[in-house]
Design a protein around this motif. Structure first.
Motif, PDB file in Angstrom:
ATOM      1  N   ARG A  17     -34.740  -5.923   5.744  1.00  0.00           N
ATOM      2  CA  ARG A  17     -33.686  -5.777   4.557  1.00  0.00           C
ATOM      3  C   ARG A  17     -34.644  -5.863   3.381  1.00  0.00           C
ATOM      4  O   ARG A  17     -34.699  -6.625   2.644  1.00  0.00           O
ATOM      5  CB  ARG A  17     -32.600  -6.825   4.571  1.00  0.00           C
ATOM      6  N   THR A  18     -35.209  -4.665   2.901  1.00  0.00           N
ATOM      7  CA  THR A  18     -36.136  -4.721   1.731  1.00  0.00           C
ATOM      8  C   THR A  18     -35.255  -4.792   0.630  1.00  0.00           C
ATOM      9  O   THR A  18     -35.726  -5.187  -0.714  1.00  0.00           O
ATOM     10  CB  THR A  18     -37.014  -3.329   1.782  1.00  0.00           C
ATOM     11  N   ASP A  19     -34.064  -4.583   0.387  1.00  0.00           N
ATOM     12  CA  ASP A  19     -33.205  -4.747  -0.589  1.00  0.00           C
ATOM     13  C   ASP A  19     -32.932  -6.263  -0.909  1.00  0.00           C
ATOM     14  O   ASP A  19     -32.535  -6.430  -2.128  1.00  0.00           O
ATOM     15  CB  ASP A  19     -31.976  -4.028  -0.580  1.00  0.00           C
ATOM     16  N   TYR A  41     -34.495  -9.558  -2.151  1.00  0.00           N
ATOM     17  CA  TYR A  41     -35.694 -10.115  -2.443  1.00  0.00           C
ATOM     18  C   TYR A  41     -35.717 -11.191  -3.439  1.00  0.00           C
ATOM     19  O   TYR A  41     -34.642 -11.074  -4.234  1.00  0.00           O
ATOM     20  CB  TYR A  41     -36.665  -9.112  -2.636  1.00  0.00           C
ATOM     21  N   ARG A  69     -42.382  -2.883 -10.467  1.00  0.00           N
ATOM     22  CA  ARG A  69     -41.602  -2.069  -9.552  1.00  0.00           C
ATOM     23  C   ARG A  69     -42.519  -1.297  -8.658  1.00  0.00           C
ATOM     24  O   ARG A  69     -42.195  -0.767  -7.701  1.00  0.00           O
ATOM     25  CB  ARG A  69     -40.843  -1.105 -10.440  1.00  0.00           C
ATOM     26  N   SER A 101     -45.881   0.409  -0.804  1.00  0.00           N
ATOM     27  CA  SER A 101     -44.607   0.947  -0.310  1.00  0.00           C
ATOM     28  C   SER A 101     -44.469   1.237   0.990  1.00  0.00           C
ATOM     29  O   SER A 101     -45.422   1.804   1.456  1.00  0.00           O
ATOM     30  CB  SER A 101     -44.135   1.907  -1.248  1.00  0.00           C
ATOM     31  N   HIS A 113     -40.065  -9.208   0.874  1.00  0.00           N
ATOM     32  CA  HIS A 113     -38.964  -9.977   0.261  1.00  0.00           C
ATOM     33  C   HIS A 113     -39.344 -10.701  -1.144  1.00  0.00           C
ATOM     34  O   HIS A 113     -38.823 -11.446  -1.571  1.00  0.00           O
ATOM     35  CB  HIS A 113     -38.169 -11.047   0.978  1.00  0.00           C
ATOM     36  N   PRO A 131     -39.286  -5.885  -5.103  1.00  0.00           N
ATOM     37  CA  PRO A 131     -38.901  -4.592  -4.417  1.00  0.00           C
ATOM     38  C   PRO A 131     -39.959  -4.044  -3.719  1.00  0.00           C
ATOM     39  O   PRO A 131     -40.988  -4.073  -4.016  1.00  0.00           O
ATOM     40  CB  PRO A 131     -38.233  -3.720  -5.898  1.00  0.00           C
ATOM     41  N   ASP A 132     -39.440  -3.208  -2.751  1.00  0.00           N
ATOM     42  CA  ASP A 132     -40.464  -2.257  -1.771  1.00  0.00           C
ATOM     43  C   ASP A 132     -41.473  -1.824  -2.612  1.00  0.00           C
ATOM     44  O   ASP A 132     -41.372  -1.049  -3.531  1.00  0.00           O
ATOM     45  CB  ASP A 132     -39.901  -1.357  -1.036  1.00  0.00           C
TER      46      ASP A 132
END
Length: 372
Positions: A223-225, A227, A265, A306, A355, A358-359
């Motif tokens: 679950r990369t969302d 973190y 980011r 990424s 985590h 963000p990815d």
């Protein structure tokens, strides 16, 4: 009134402790004041990177000799976080963190808050606990203990949490199997990512960034969302526990040092680094001039390619290179971007940001000397 001291010294090789010796001999720091050491070593940063334990052994032996105790005693109380990999132009170095105590009211008190440090350790993990919720929960508890030691009562005052965590080896996997236990993965390299990921989720849980209801074994590494924007984890073969260093700005601490952070980011998010610098009062445009660069005691960042193979819509090949591991590419990329901002290459850029932001991105923190 405590003060957090930060010293940056170059190393000629992973076992080089001459810079540490020089600091102690000069009286700049006493060996019993040292609570943590960050290090960038020039290994491959992978499972078989033995530059990390070599550096730890050298530091434990040096500090133990100074204090008249065994190296094991040093290892039990000083957090030694060695991050392998100085690809690109990154320079091998040590960051030595010390806590100097002073009577209340002694020394120059900070206006509001000053840099604070706290450390804590988990118990050793069993191999089957690495990369699973047991590691998440133990890390969260240790982060809270370190915050309390640092006097960081508000999670908003925490700007960076560094964890050194273990990984799985074939021997460790077999040891678990002999007891009838399964492990999170039989891929020893993948275990590094799962251990880092579990540690980062534990940090996010402790800091209120991730709800416990969202966590279970299945989300670790997937679950990369989920973190933390303040987590940094580095896995190594040299330990079986998590070692935690919490850095923030706390009331009741003295001295001119402060810390600020932002979240990159992606690997080329130059403005995020400039934002952290601006938060500390550094010039906001272009590369720092040399006199300002010397007031930056440390830059701490995570680097990760990424998962979709893109940076702002353009293809990269970090995940497709069979000759050079993707995290090594990422360290070189982020190290170059950070060096362009700071004007120096002795920066703590660590690969593997599961985590941790963000990815494709990750947290970046700057410790600087603030000019009144």
């Amino acid at each position: 009134m405590p003060e957090c001291l930060v010293f940056r010294v170059p190393t000629r090789h992973p076992a080089d402790i001459s810079g540490l010796d020089a600091l102690i001999e000069s009286g700049a720091v006493a060996p019993d004041e040292i609570v943590a050491v960050f290090g960038k070593t020039e290994g491959n940063g992978c499972v078989n990177d033995f530059t990390r334990p070599l550096a730890v052994m050298a530091l434990e032996a040096a500090l133990g000799a100074r204090l008249g105790v065994s190296p094991a005693t040093i290892g039990a109380r000083v957090a030694l976080v060695m991050s392998g990999g100085t690809e690109g132009g990154l320079s091998p170095h040590l960051l030595i963190l010390a806590r100097r105590e002073g009577p209340a009211g002694e020394g120059k008190a900070a206006k509001g808050k000053a840099l604070a440090v706290g450390t804590a350790f988990t118990d050793d993990f069993l191999p089957e606990e690495i990369g699973r919720m047991a590691q998440v929960r133990a890390t969260a508890a240790a982060v809270r203990r370190a915050m309390a030691i640092a006097g960081l009562a508000e999670v908003s005052d925490v700007h960076f949490v560094q964890v050194k965590c273990p990984l799985l080896t074939s021997a460790r996997i077999q040891e678990a199997a002999a007891r009838g236990e399964g492990v999170a993965t039989h891929d020893t390299y993948a275990s590094m990512g799962l251990s880092r990921g579990a540690s980062a989720l534990g940090i996010g849980l402790a800091l209120g960034e991730i709800p416990e209801s969202a966590l279970d074994d299945s989300v670790i590494g997937t679950r990369t969302d989920l973190y933390s924007g303040r987590a940094s984890a580095s896995a190594g073969i040299e330990l079986m526990r998590n070692e935690i260093i919490v850095l923030g700005n706390a009331p009741g601490w003295s001295g001119p040092l402060r810390i600020a952070h932002r979240v990159m980011r992606d690997g080329i998010d130059f403005p995020a680094i400039q934002g952290a610098l601006a938060d500390l009062g550094f010039p906001g445009a272009g590369q720092l001039p040399p006199e300002a660069a010397e007031r930056v005691l440390a830059l701490l960042a995570k680097a990760e390619p990424s998962g979709n193979g893109l940076i702002r819509g353009r293809r990269h090949i970090m995940n497709d290179d069979s000759d050079i591991n993707a995290t090594r590419h990422a360290r070189a990329l982020v190290g170059g971007v950070a060096a362009a901002a700071i004007g120096r290459t002795d920066l703590f850029v660590s690969g593997g940001a599961e985590h941790q932001g963000p990815d494709g991105g990750g947290p970046v923190a700057v410790i600087g000397r603030v000019v009144a």
